[in-house]
Design an enzyme around this catalytic site. Structure first.
Site, short mmCIF file in Angstrom:
data_model
loop_
_atom_site.label_atom_id
_atom_site.label_comp_id
_atom_site.label_asym_id
_atom_site.label_seq_id
_atom_site.Cartn_x
_atom_site.Cartn_y
_atom_site.Cartn_z
N GLY A 31 0.80 -1.22 0.00
CA GLY A 31 0.00 0.00 0.00
C GLY A 31 0.83 1.27 0.00
O GLY A 31 1.90 1.34 -0.63
N ASP A 33 2.53 2.56 2.37
CA ASP A 33 3.80 2.32 3.08
C ASP A 33 4.88 1.90 2.07
O ASP A 33 5.99 2.46 2.04
CB ASP A 33 3.55 1.22 4.13
CG ASP A 33 4.66 1.07 5.13
OD1 ASP A 33 5.61 1.88 5.12
OD2 ASP A 33 4.58 0.12 5.95
N1 AR6 Z 1 -0.79 7.77 -2.22
C1 AR6 Z 1 -1.94 7.98 -1.53
N2 AR6 Z 1 -2.73 6.98 -1.08
C2 AR6 Z 1 -2.33 5.71 -1.35
C3 AR6 Z 1 -1.15 5.41 -2.06
C4 AR6 Z 1 -0.36 6.51 -2.50
N3 AR6 Z 1 0.77 6.33 -3.17
N4 AR6 Z 1 -1.05 4.05 -2.14
C5 AR6 Z 1 -2.14 3.53 -1.53
N5 AR6 Z 1 -2.92 4.52 -1.05
P1 AR6 Z 1 -3.02 1.04 2.91
P2 AR6 Z 1 -3.75 0.61 5.74
C6 AR6 Z 1 -4.19 4.46 -0.31
O1 AR6 Z 1 -3.38 -0.36 2.57
O2 AR6 Z 1 -5.13 0.21 5.35
C7 AR6 Z 1 0.80 -1.74 4.69
O3 AR6 Z 1 1.27 -2.99 4.28
C8 AR6 Z 1 -5.02 3.21 -0.38
O4 AR6 Z 1 -5.78 3.18 -1.58
O5 AR6 Z 1 -1.79 1.62 2.32
O6 AR6 Z 1 -3.57 1.57 6.88
C9 AR6 Z 1 1.36 -1.32 6.04
O7 AR6 Z 1 2.69 -1.77 6.22
C10 AR6 Z 1 -5.91 3.38 0.85
O8 AR6 Z 1 -7.02 4.24 0.56
O9 AR6 Z 1 -2.90 1.26 4.53
C11 AR6 Z 1 0.40 -2.01 6.98
O10 AR6 Z 1 0.75 -3.37 7.16
C12 AR6 Z 1 -5.00 4.12 1.85
O11 AR6 Z 1 -3.88 4.58 1.07
C13 AR6 Z 1 -0.92 -1.91 6.26
O12 AR6 Z 1 -0.60 -1.82 4.87
C14 AR6 Z 1 -4.49 3.25 2.98
O13 AR6 Z 1 -4.28 1.93 2.51
C15 AR6 Z 1 -1.68 -0.68 6.63
O14 AR6 Z 1 -2.97 -0.73 6.05
#
Ligand code: AR6
Length: 175
Positions: A31, A33
């Protein structure tokens, strides 16, 4: 004071800090991260390894690092709750993430910060429930922190942006 909701990639945003939706190891993941670590370069992981050795970041808390190759000067890493149906204090924990981030914004004298939608990807928090929590905490921070000039919420998809836009309208015009 200025709140902006935009669609885009948070790794491209120039701000005093961007927020990372991390896990408690702070050692990277998928994601947003994964995208932040790829764009910041390996020096970010080196600094995160030092934080990991000091206990990482428990859920609801936040840690600050430099931004390295990002256009942002800092990264504030926070760990959102995993959605487990809504009866495990997920909403309060999500609000605590935003409060923890703003505590670091205050302590470091930052004026601009950009957030992704914490917990609403891999962690499964329903975005319609997360958006009003995020927006309420951001509004509270503007009321509390005179130094804060700009907060941007960066939504990855246009449906996500629409959810936040609707939530903002509903917060400003409660029925
Ligand atoms: N820019 C903005 N938003 C984004 C981007 C980006 N480049 N990429 C993804 N998103 P997530 P969580 C959005 O899954 O649910 C990781 O493995 C995505 O569409 O990134 O808090 C960490 O290490 C979604 O709307 O974070 C943890 O293990 C939002 O960012 C876990 O994922 C959050 O999605 C955290 O899960």
């Amino acid at each position: 004071m200025k709140l902006e909701l935009i669609q885009g990639d948070i790794t491209k945003v120039a701000a005093d800090a961007i927020v990372n939706a991390a896990n408690s190891s702070l050692l990277g993941g998928g994601g947003v991260d994964g995208a932040i670590h790829r764009a910041a370069g390996p020096e970010l992981l080196d600094e995160c390894r030092r934080l990991y050795a000091q206990g990482g970041c428990p859920t609801g808390q936040a840690r600050i690092t430099k931004g390295y190759r990002l256009p942002a000067r800092h990264v504030i890493h926070t760990v959102g709750p995993v959605w487990r149906g809504g009866n495990q204090s997920e909403e309060a924990t999500l609000a605590r993430c935003y409060k923890s981030v703003f505590a670091l914004v205050e302590a470091n004298g930052l004026r601009s910060v950009a957030f992704p939608s914490i917990s609403t990807g891999i962690y499964g928090f329903p975005i319609t429930r997360a958006a009003p929590i995020a927006l309420r905490e951001i509004q509270a921070a503007f009321a509390r922190l005179p130094q804060l000039e700009k907060v941007t919420v960066v939504l990855f998809s246009s449906p996500d942006l629409e959810v936040y836009q609707r939530a903002l309208t509903q917060l400003s015009t409660p029925e």
